[in-house]
Scaffold this motif. Structure first.
Motif, PDB file in Angstrom:
ATOM      1  N   ILE A  13      -0.571 -10.972  -7.820  1.00 35.29           N
ATOM      2  CA  ILE A  13       0.808 -10.539  -7.610  1.00 35.29           C
ATOM      3  C   ILE A  13       1.248 -10.969  -6.218  1.00 35.29           C
ATOM      4  N   PRO A  14       2.349 -11.728  -6.126  1.00 37.44           N
ATOM      5  CA  PRO A  14       2.836 -12.138  -4.806  1.00 37.44           C
ATOM      6  C   PRO A  14       3.511 -10.973  -4.075  1.00 37.44           C
ATOM      7  N   VAL A  15       3.185 -10.820  -2.795  1.00 40.03           N
ATOM      8  CA  VAL A  15       3.770  -9.779  -1.953  1.00 40.03           C
ATOM      9  C   VAL A  15       4.052 -10.352  -0.560  1.00 40.03           C
ATOM     10  N   LYS A  16       4.948  -9.710   0.169  1.00 43.41           N
ATOM     11  CA  LYS A  16       5.263 -10.153   1.527  1.00 43.41           C
ATOM     12  C   LYS A  16       4.163  -9.778   2.514  1.00 43.41           C
ATOM     13  N   ASP A  17       3.641  -8.561   2.364  1.00 45.18           N
ATOM     14  CA  ASP A  17       2.648  -8.050   3.308  1.00 45.18           C
ATOM     15  C   ASP A  17       1.556  -7.295   2.543  1.00 45.18           C
ATOM     16  N   PRO A  18       0.378  -7.901   2.378  1.00 42.24           N
ATOM     17  CA  PRO A  18      -0.680  -7.255   1.602  1.00 42.24           C
ATOM     18  C   PRO A  18      -1.050  -5.848   2.097  1.00 42.24           C
ATOM     19  N   ALA A  19      -1.044  -5.634   3.401  1.00 39.56           N
ATOM     20  CA  ALA A  19      -1.431  -4.319   3.931  1.00 39.56           C
ATOM     21  C   ALA A  19      -0.432  -3.239   3.511  1.00 39.56           C
ATOM     22  N   SER A  21       1.843  -3.406   1.120  1.00 39.75           N
ATOM     23  CA  SER A  21       1.896  -3.334  -0.344  1.00 39.75           C
ATOM     24  C   SER A  21       0.703  -2.569  -0.894  1.00 39.75           C
ATOM     25  N   SER A  22      -0.476  -2.785  -0.315  1.00 39.27           N
ATOM     26  CA  SER A  22      -1.658  -2.065  -0.796  1.00 39.27           C
ATOM     27  C   SER A  22      -1.503  -0.565  -0.551  1.00 39.27           C
ATOM     28  N   GLU A  23      -0.869  -0.176   0.547  1.00 42.50           N
ATOM     29  CA  GLU A  23      -0.612   1.246   0.807  1.00 42.50           C
ATOM     30  C   GLU A  23       0.306   1.825  -0.266  1.00 42.50           C
ATOM     31  N   TRP A  24       1.329   1.059  -0.675  1.00 43.18           N
ATOM     32  CA  TRP A  24       2.238   1.509  -1.730  1.00 43.18           C
ATOM     33  C   TRP A  24       1.481   1.690  -3.049  1.00 43.18           C
ATOM     34  N   TYR A  25       0.683   0.708  -3.426  1.00 45.20           N
ATOM     35  CA  TYR A  25      -0.066   0.783  -4.679  1.00 45.20           C
ATOM     36  C   TYR A  25      -1.060   1.954  -4.659  1.00 45.20           C
ATOM     37  N   LYS A  26      -1.679   2.198  -3.508  1.00 47.89           N
ATOM     38  CA  LYS A  26      -2.601   3.327  -3.386  1.00 47.89           C
ATOM     39  C   LYS A  26      -1.842   4.651  -3.461  1.00 47.89           C
ATOM     40  N   LYS A  32      -7.179   1.883  -6.082  1.00 47.94           N
ATOM     41  CA  LYS A  32      -8.287   1.969  -5.124  1.00 47.94           C
ATOM     42  C   LYS A  32      -8.413   0.629  -4.407  1.00 47.94           C
ATOM     43  N   LEU A  33      -8.366   0.659  -3.090  1.00 52.20           N
ATOM     44  CA  LEU A  33      -8.489  -0.560  -2.287  1.00 52.20           C
ATOM     45  C   LEU A  33      -9.953  -0.963  -2.167  1.00 52.20           C
ATOM     46  N   ASN A  34     -10.239  -2.232  -2.503  1.00 48.09           N
ATOM     47  CA  ASN A  34     -11.596  -2.760  -2.391  1.00 48.09           C
ATOM     48  C   ASN A  34     -11.754  -3.753  -1.249  1.00 48.09           C
ATOM     49  N   TYR A  35     -10.651  -4.422  -0.868  1.00 44.89           N
ATOM     50  CA  TYR A  35     -10.739  -5.450   0.173  1.00 44.89           C
ATOM     51  C   TYR A  35      -9.347  -5.691   0.726  1.00 44.89           C
ATOM     52  N   LEU A  36      -9.273  -5.996   2.020  1.00 50.98           N
ATOM     53  CA  LEU A  36      -7.993  -6.310   2.657  1.00 50.98           C
ATOM     54  C   LEU A  36      -8.216  -7.280   3.800  1.00 50.98           C
ATOM     55  N   ASP A  37      -7.414  -8.351   3.838  1.00 55.57           N
ATOM     56  CA  ASP A  37      -7.333  -9.209   5.017  1.00 55.57           C
ATOM     57  C   ASP A  37      -5.869  -9.610   5.181  1.00 55.57           C
ATOM     58  N   ALA A  41      -4.936  -8.454  -0.609  1.00 49.88           N
ATOM     59  CA  ALA A  41      -5.541  -7.145  -0.823  1.00 49.88           C
ATOM     60  C   ALA A  41      -6.068  -7.141  -2.250  1.00 49.88           C
ATOM     61  N   ILE A  42      -7.244  -6.564  -2.442  1.00 51.20           N
ATOM     62  CA  ILE A  42      -7.828  -6.462  -3.773  1.00 51.20           C
ATOM     63  C   ILE A  42      -7.942  -4.986  -4.110  1.00 51.20           C
ATOM     64  N   LEU A  43      -7.287  -4.597  -5.209  1.00 50.52           N
ATOM     65  CA  LEU A  43      -7.260  -3.201  -5.625  1.00 50.52           C
ATOM     66  C   LEU A  43      -7.701  -3.073  -7.073  1.00 50.52           C
ATOM     67  N   ASN A  44      -8.180  -1.900  -7.436  1.00 42.96           N
ATOM     68  CA  ASN A  44      -8.462  -1.570  -8.832  1.00 42.96           C
ATOM     69  C   ASN A  44      -7.408  -0.589  -9.303  1.00 42.96           C
ATOM     70  N   LEU A  45      -6.823  -0.879 -10.467  1.00 45.10           N
ATOM     71  CA  LEU A  45      -5.835   0.002 -11.079  1.00 45.10           C
ATOM     72  C   LEU A  45      -5.883  -0.201 -12.584  1.00 45.10           C
TER      73      LEU A  45
END
Length: 133
Positions: A13-19, A21-26, A32-37, A41-45
């Motif tokens: 999924i394309p996003v402007k800011d992975p950090a 966006s990952s907070e929003w998804y969480k 669940k966040l598995n990885y971020l740089d 961001a890699i999440l499980n949902l």
């Protein structure tokens, strides 16, 4: 047949800011966040790995032949009551959601969007494989 596709493992999924966006998804969806740089961001949902990939000016949406903007992914819930409940919950959480729709097939649906404008669908009909689980 041993060489058949079994399941979808990852959605990109394309996003402007992975950090952010990952907070929003969480926070909003319980991912669940598995990885971020800086670039992803890699999440499980919902038993799928979501890769939120840094991109500029894009969403995962597309336009159908009639000009309607479409989503790439449909989540399933177990029944109309569950659909109405998650719809109300999403509204309370401040998620941008559309109305519950009758699209002329079994069940009902609604569409929601993430902060980057990526649209997702929710359907009231749970796949048989998950009904047996």
């Amino acid at each position: 047949m041993n060489n058949q596709l079994i399941r979808v493992g990852t959605i990109y999924i394309p996003v402007k800011d992975p950090a952010s966006s990952s907070e929003w998804y969480k926070g909003k969806l319980g991912a669940k966040l598995n990885y971020l740089d800086d670039e992803k961001a890699i999440l499980n949902l919902a038993d799928i790995s979501l890769f939120l990939v840094k991109a500029v000016g894009q969403t995962s949406n597309f336009f159908d032949v009639n000009g309607a903007e479409r989503f790439i992914l449909t989540y399933e819930v177990d029944g109309l009551e569950a659909l109405a409940s998650i719809h109300a919950d999403f509204r309370e959480r401040g998620i941008k959601v559309g109305e519950i729709e009758n699209r002329g097939h079994a069940g009902r649906n609604f569409v929601f969007s993430d902060p980057d404008g990526n649209k997702f669908d929710v359907w009231s009909e749970l796949s048989d494989e998950f009904k047996r689980s």
